[in-house]
Design a protein around this motif. Sequence first.
Motif, PDB file in Angstrom:
ATOM      1  N   MET A   1     -94.334 -33.204  17.877  1.00 39.81           N
ATOM      2  CA  MET A   1     -94.938 -31.721  18.252  1.00 39.81           C
ATOM      3  C   MET A   1     -95.286 -30.912  16.919  1.00 39.81           C
ATOM      4  O   MET A   1     -94.226 -30.938  16.015  1.00 39.81           O
ATOM      5  CB  MET A   1     -94.246 -30.966  19.102  1.00 39.81           C
ATOM      6  CG  MET A   1     -95.037 -29.570  19.732  1.00 39.81           C
ATOM      7  SD  MET A   1     -94.295 -28.661  20.902  1.00 39.81           S
ATOM      8  CE  MET A   1     -94.247 -30.027  22.258  1.00 39.81           C
ATOM      9  N   ASN A   2     -96.514 -30.541  16.701  1.00 42.73           N
ATOM     10  CA  ASN A   2     -96.616 -29.603  15.577  1.00 42.73           C
ATOM     11  C   ASN A   2     -96.550 -28.168  15.958  1.00 42.73           C
ATOM     12  O   ASN A   2     -97.400 -27.675  16.822  1.00 42.73           O
ATOM     13  CB  ASN A   2     -97.999 -29.803  14.997  1.00 42.73           C
ATOM     14  CG  ASN A   2     -98.406 -31.279  14.442  1.00 42.73           C
ATOM     15  OD1 ASN A   2     -97.215 -31.731  13.704  1.00 42.73           O
ATOM     16  ND2 ASN A   2     -99.307 -31.922  14.515  1.00 42.73           N
ATOM     17  N   VAL A   3     -95.675 -27.296  15.504  1.00 41.45           N
ATOM     18  CA  VAL A   3     -95.461 -25.930  15.864  1.00 41.45           C
ATOM     19  C   VAL A   3     -95.604 -25.117  14.708  1.00 41.45           C
ATOM     20  O   VAL A   3     -95.060 -25.344  13.576  1.00 41.45           O
ATOM     21  CB  VAL A   3     -94.082 -25.575  16.390  1.00 41.45           C
ATOM     22  CG1 VAL A   3     -94.012 -24.427  16.896  1.00 41.45           C
ATOM     23  CG2 VAL A   3     -93.569 -26.806  17.469  1.00 41.45           C
ATOM     24  N   HIS A  25     -89.286 -32.005  15.116  1.00 38.57           N
ATOM     25  CA  HIS A  25     -90.832 -31.431  15.057  1.00 38.57           C
ATOM     26  C   HIS A  25     -91.401 -31.018  13.641  1.00 38.57           C
ATOM     27  O   HIS A  25     -90.571 -30.978  12.816  1.00 38.57           O
ATOM     28  CB  HIS A  25     -91.149 -30.317  16.103  1.00 38.57           C
ATOM     29  CG  HIS A  25     -90.549 -30.424  17.316  1.00 38.57           C
ATOM     30  ND1 HIS A  25     -91.140 -31.270  18.255  1.00 38.57           N
ATOM     31  CD2 HIS A  25     -89.617 -29.674  18.200  1.00 38.57           C
ATOM     32  CE1 HIS A  25     -90.666 -31.266  19.365  1.00 38.57           C
ATOM     33  NE2 HIS A  25     -89.770 -30.284  19.566  1.00 38.57           N
ATOM     34  N   ALA A  64    -102.158 -27.440  15.599  1.00 37.38           N
ATOM     35  CA  ALA A  64    -100.902 -27.228  16.239  1.00 37.38           C
ATOM     36  C   ALA A  64    -100.925 -27.535  17.528  1.00 37.38           C
ATOM     37  O   ALA A  64    -102.107 -27.448  18.290  1.00 37.38           O
ATOM     38  CB  ALA A  64    -100.421 -25.652  16.013  1.00 37.38           C
ATOM     39  N   ASN A  65     -99.796 -27.735  18.156  1.00 35.33           N
ATOM     40  CA  ASN A  65     -99.634 -27.922  19.692  1.00 35.33           C
ATOM     41  C   ASN A  65     -98.924 -26.771  20.278  1.00 35.33           C
ATOM     42  O   ASN A  65     -99.355 -26.525  21.479  1.00 35.33           O
ATOM     43  CB  ASN A  65     -98.600 -28.891  20.024  1.00 35.33           C
ATOM     44  CG  ASN A  65     -99.000 -30.361  19.464  1.00 35.33           C
ATOM     45  OD1 ASN A  65     -98.188 -30.980  18.535  1.00 35.33           O
ATOM     46  ND2 ASN A  65    -100.164 -30.966  19.707  1.00 35.33           N
ATOM     47  N   ALA A  66     -98.470 -25.915  19.436  1.00 32.61           N
ATOM     48  CA  ALA A  66     -97.866 -24.657  20.050  1.00 32.61           C
ATOM     49  C   ALA A  66     -97.672 -23.754  18.767  1.00 32.61           C
ATOM     50  O   ALA A  66     -97.487 -24.193  17.864  1.00 32.61           O
ATOM     51  CB  ALA A  66     -96.495 -24.934  20.752  1.00 32.61           C
ATOM     52  N   VAL A 100    -105.673 -24.200  21.065  1.00 26.95           N
ATOM     53  CA  VAL A 100    -104.367 -24.093  20.975  1.00 26.95           C
ATOM     54  C   VAL A 100    -103.734 -23.316  22.097  1.00 26.95           C
ATOM     55  O   VAL A 100    -104.437 -22.029  22.082  1.00 26.95           O
ATOM     56  CB  VAL A 100    -103.559 -23.760  19.613  1.00 26.95           C
ATOM     57  CG1 VAL A 100    -102.280 -23.815  19.669  1.00 26.95           C
ATOM     58  CG2 VAL A 100    -104.166 -24.752  18.596  1.00 26.95           C
ATOM     59  N   SER A 101    -103.289 -23.489  23.208  1.00 29.79           N
ATOM     60  CA  SER A 101    -102.981 -22.753  24.128  1.00 29.79           C
ATOM     61  C   SER A 101    -101.676 -22.010  24.477  1.00 29.79           C
ATOM     62  O   SER A 101    -101.575 -21.202  25.081  1.00 29.79           O
ATOM     63  CB  SER A 101    -103.504 -23.570  25.563  1.00 29.79           C
ATOM     64  OG  SER A 101    -102.619 -24.687  25.751  1.00 29.79           O
ATOM     65  N   ARG A 102    -100.610 -22.960  23.900  1.00 30.02           N
ATOM     66  CA  ARG A 102     -99.217 -22.373  24.255  1.00 30.02           C
ATOM     67  C   ARG A 102     -98.728 -21.527  23.215  1.00 30.02           C
ATOM     68  O   ARG A 102     -98.890 -21.799  21.797  1.00 30.02           O
ATOM     69  CB  ARG A 102     -98.421 -23.481  24.026  1.00 30.02           C
ATOM     70  CG  ARG A 102     -97.002 -23.338  24.584  1.00 30.02           C
ATOM     71  CD  ARG A 102     -96.817 -23.121  26.097  1.00 30.02           C
ATOM     72  NE  ARG A 102     -95.524 -22.748  26.397  1.00 30.02           N
ATOM     73  CZ  ARG A 102     -95.157 -21.771  27.175  1.00 30.02           C
ATOM     74  NH1 ARG A 102     -95.671 -20.842  27.197  1.00 30.02           N
ATOM     75  NH2 ARG A 102     -93.711 -21.785  27.545  1.00 30.02           N
ATOM     76  N   LEU A 198     -90.631 -24.644  24.310  1.00 29.75           N
ATOM     77  CA  LEU A 198     -91.819 -25.612  23.876  1.00 29.75           C
ATOM     78  C   LEU A 198     -92.029 -26.887  24.901  1.00 29.75           C
ATOM     79  O   LEU A 198     -93.081 -27.394  25.174  1.00 29.75           O
ATOM     80  CB  LEU A 198     -91.309 -26.236  22.512  1.00 29.75           C
ATOM     81  CG  LEU A 198     -91.510 -25.459  21.584  1.00 29.75           C
ATOM     82  CD1 LEU A 198     -90.985 -26.004  20.238  1.00 29.75           C
ATOM     83  CD2 LEU A 198     -92.942 -25.044  21.047  1.00 29.75           C
ATOM     84  N   THR A 199     -90.925 -26.944  25.845  1.00 30.70           N
ATOM     85  CA  THR A 199     -91.079 -27.807  26.925  1.00 30.70           C
ATOM     86  C   THR A 199     -90.482 -27.304  28.272  1.00 30.70           C
ATOM     87  O   THR A 199     -90.677 -28.230  29.298  1.00 30.70           O
ATOM     88  CB  THR A 199     -89.931 -29.046  26.415  1.00 30.70           C
ATOM     89  OG1 THR A 199     -88.641 -28.474  26.201  1.00 30.70           O
ATOM     90  CG2 THR A 199     -90.274 -29.697  25.125  1.00 30.70           C
TER      91      THR A 199
END
Length: 212
Positions: A1-3, A25, A64-66, A100-102, A198-199
Motif C-alpha cells: 500500500m502507498n500511504v 508499506h 497514494a492508496n490512503a 484517492v478516497s481514504r 488502513l484496513t
Amino acid sequence: MNVTVFGATGAIGRLLVQLILDDGHQVTALVRSPDKLAFTHPRLTIVTGQLSDRDAIQQAVTGANAVISALGPSLKRSATGTQLADGTRTVVDVMREQKVSRLIGLATPSLADPRDKPHWKHKVLPVMARLMFPDALAELKGMTEAVTSSDLDYTIARITNPTNKPATGRIRSGFLGHDKVGSAMSRADIAAFLVSQLTDTRYQRAMPAISN
C-alpha cells in the motif's frame, strides 16, 4: 500500500511513519524540514513543501492508496491564522482530483460525532478550548469540516490527553455516551490506531473517540 502522511515530523507523526514502514508499506511524507524526520528508509519518499504549496501536495498524494494526517493546531496563544484549515481543504481537493478516497486524521472530543450521546466532554472541552486556545479550536473546526463535508471515506480519531508513555496495545474506541472511552492515551498507541484504520472498516465516515 502507498500511504501519504502529513504531519510526519510531529511527535505522533514520526511514530506513525515508522509503524507504516514496519508494516511493509510505502510512505510519502510532505514535510517543511526533512531534517526533523530524523531517519531515512528505502520505502520512504520525502516531499519538501508546505500546506500552502498545492503542487507539493499533488506530488505527495499522486499514486497514494490512503492519506493519514497527524496534523494538529498549535496550542501557543500567539498562534494565529488558518493555515491548517486552508491546507486541509487543499489536501481534500487534491485527493478528489487524484481519486484517492481514504483519509485518516485526528481531532478532539471538543467536536461531536452524530453517534455520540450527551456527555460531559461536549460541555466542558469546548468551553475550555474557547477560553484557552480559541485559535486552535477554530483551526480544528475548519480542518474537520473540510473533511466531513466532503465525499471522502474518512476516519477522524478524537483524542483528549496524549502522553509520551510507552505503547500499551490496549486501545478503547467508540462514541461518547455509548462506549467506555477514557481520556489519556500514549502517542504510540494513537499512531497504532491510525495505522490500523488502513484496513479496519468499522469507523468509515465516523469520528470515534479513542483512549487507552
